[in-house]
Design an enzyme around this catalytic site. Sequence first.
Site, PDB file in Angstrom:
ATOM      1  N   ASP A  44      -2.168  -2.325  10.851  1.00 22.29           N
ATOM      2  CA  ASP A  44      -2.453  -1.810   9.124  1.00 22.29           C
ATOM      3  C   ASP A  44      -2.749  -3.390   8.565  1.00 22.29           C
ATOM      4  OD1 ASP A  44      -1.139   0.307   8.809  1.00 22.29           O
ATOM      5  OD2 ASP A  44       0.305  -0.223   8.186  1.00 22.29           O
TER       6      ASP A  44
ATOM      7  N   PRO B 174       9.635  -4.129  -0.414  1.00 23.98           N
ATOM      8  CA  PRO B 174      11.007  -3.594   0.016  1.00 23.98           C
ATOM      9  C   PRO B 174      10.276  -3.392   1.384  1.00 23.98           C
ATOM     10  CG  PRO B 174      10.596  -2.226  -1.524  1.00 23.98           C
ATOM     11  CD  PRO B 174       9.592  -2.945  -1.461  1.00 23.98           C
TER      12      PRO B 174
ATOM     13  N   LYS C 164       0.673  -1.441   0.196  1.00 22.08           N
ATOM     14  CA  LYS C 164       0.188   0.087  -0.122  1.00 22.08           C
ATOM     15  C   LYS C 164       0.742   0.873  -0.356  1.00 22.08           C
ATOM     16  CE  LYS C 164       0.833   1.856   4.149  1.00 22.08           C
ATOM     17  NZ  LYS C 164       1.581   2.709   5.079  1.00 22.08           N
TER      18      LYS C 164
ATOM     19  N   GLY D 267       7.479   1.504   4.826  1.00 24.70           N
ATOM     20  CA  GLY D 267       6.268   2.779   4.930  1.00 24.70           C
ATOM     21  C   GLY D 267       5.407   1.597   4.086  1.00 24.70           C
TER      22      GLY D 267
HETATM   23  P1  ATP Z   1       4.251  -0.616   7.589  1.00 21.35           P
HETATM   24  O1  ATP Z   1       3.959   0.404   6.168  1.00 21.35           O
HETATM   25  O2  ATP Z   1       2.845  -1.260   8.073  1.00 21.35           O
HETATM   26  O3  ATP Z   1       4.873   0.801   9.044  1.00 21.35           O
HETATM   27  P2  ATP Z   1       6.507  -1.244   7.376  1.00 21.35           P
HETATM   28  O4  ATP Z   1       7.039  -1.027   5.538  1.00 21.35           O
HETATM   29  O5  ATP Z   1       7.248   0.016   7.339  1.00 21.35           O
HETATM   30  O6  ATP Z   1       5.443  -1.052   7.637  1.00 21.35           O
HETATM   31  P3  ATP Z   1       7.517  -3.883   7.130  1.00 21.35           P
HETATM   32  O7  ATP Z   1       8.082  -4.526   6.052  1.00 21.35           O
HETATM   33  O8  ATP Z   1       5.742  -4.581   7.494  1.00 21.35           O
HETATM   34  O9  ATP Z   1       7.306  -2.235   7.805  1.00 21.35           O
HETATM   35  O10 ATP Z   1       8.890  -4.449   8.248  1.00 21.35           O
HETATM   36  C1  ATP Z   1       8.415  -4.251   9.786  1.00 21.35           C
HETATM   37  C2  ATP Z   1       9.014  -4.930  11.006  1.00 21.35           C
HETATM   38  O11 ATP Z   1       8.318  -6.434  10.499  1.00 21.35           O
HETATM   39  C3  ATP Z   1      10.411  -5.815   9.934  1.00 21.35           C
HETATM   40  O12 ATP Z   1      11.507  -5.215  11.004  1.00 21.35           O
HETATM   41  C4  ATP Z   1      10.675  -7.157   9.732  1.00 21.35           C
HETATM   42  O13 ATP Z   1      12.334  -7.697  10.654  1.00 21.35           O
HETATM   43  C5  ATP Z   1       9.430  -7.550  10.854  1.00 21.35           C
HETATM   44  N1  ATP Z   1       8.564  -8.683   9.275  1.00 21.35           N
HETATM   45  C6  ATP Z   1       7.837  -9.384  10.144  1.00 21.35           C
HETATM   46  N2  ATP Z   1       7.244 -10.660   9.154  1.00 21.35           N
HETATM   47  C7  ATP Z   1       7.657 -10.261   8.051  1.00 21.35           C
HETATM   48  C8  ATP Z   1       7.345 -10.085   6.673  1.00 21.35           C
HETATM   49  N3  ATP Z   1       6.714 -11.093   6.274  1.00 21.35           N
HETATM   50  N4  ATP Z   1       7.579  -9.071   5.769  1.00 21.35           N
HETATM   51  C9  ATP Z   1       8.558  -8.389   6.144  1.00 21.35           C
HETATM   52  N5  ATP Z   1       8.565  -7.358   7.053  1.00 21.35           N
HETATM   53  C10 ATP Z   1       8.587  -8.596   8.476  1.00 21.35           C
END
Ligand code: ATP
Length: 319
Positions: A170, A128, A17, A132
């Site tokens: 989320d 990635p 998203k 975010g």
């Molecule tokens: P958001 O936009 O919801 O804040 P994000 O993109 O900033 O998410 P993510 O990529 O969801 O962050 O990952 C955040 C943390 O979650 C990472 O430190 C990762 O190790 C952990 N994690 C656990 N399971 C997963 C997974 N299946 N895919 C990605 N990260 C994961």
Amino acid sequence: MKEYMNSITKTYKAYAKVNLALDVLRKRPDGYHDVKMVMQNIDIFDELEFTATDIKKAPDNSYENAAHGENTEENAAYEKPCCNIIIETNKPELPTDERNLIYKAIKLMSDEYNVYGNVSVKLTKNIPIEAGMAGGSTDCAAALKAVNDIFEINAPLEELMRLGKRLGADVPFCLLGKTALAEGIGDILTEAEGLPDCTVLVVKPPVGMSTGMIYGNMNCEALKSHPDIDGMLEGLRTHDLNTVASKMENVMETVTVKLCPDIEDIKNAMKENGALNAIMSGSGPTVFGIFDASEKAWAAADYIGELDLATDIFVTKPV
Ligand code: ATP
């Protein structure tokens, strides 16, 4: 669905998203923040292949009985086997044990609905990490759906959303998908009209950002500007891409840009190369721009690629 000898294999796409607008309203006594944001799925996805073997269910695993914890004699006599979860992924930096959100989702469903078996998951990660873009939450949502389907639990979407909220704010949106207004901690959702046809350029700088750390540094009282979310929703309702673009704003940039100044450079590069607007997504550091023609987005992508500011560049579409 493939099914042979009590073995089922099923594949899911878990979409990323972006936040078309993101406002943080206040810090709550429980430590979370109240937000108001417009979420939009884009056509970047992880692929998850689930294989479940030796599937066992409590004698009555119907949604109604499990949800209300019905304590029948048959259920009481049933010895609970363990759910065996194995996760493989193309990203060695991701944990594959109980820290992985896919693991947590399978375990939660297994405990909640008394279903067991060997579940192996092949995760092809394209979204990635720490970007975010809700990469973890969307995998989590796909795992909730997969267990619901494969074990024929038949829990309604609202029930999966209620469970998913326990694993991340989320996750309910990732279960619902498409376009939605998210309020509360991000879990109170109202479906919105989809983004009008456009091309989305997504650029991720090399650093990762911890969502918790960015929220921890937010000072809501000091914010000088707030996005016009109602104006954004009106733009979506009337399919007016220019209005939508003009209402794009993310208050979390006030924190993340200080830590990653490249975000500002990427936004400017997009706007100088034909984007109607460009902002950061979620807690960052990913930047996305909206273009009314794909050629412009590809040209901007080439330009930004030359600047050496990014590890990932995608030219994509809204879902
Ligand atoms: P958001 O936009 O919801 O804040 P994000 O993109 O900033 O998410 P993510 O990529 O969801 O962050 O990952 C955040 C943390 O979650 C990472 O430190 C990762 O190790 C952990 N994690 C656990 N399971 C997963 C997974 N299946 N895919 C990605 N990260 C994961």
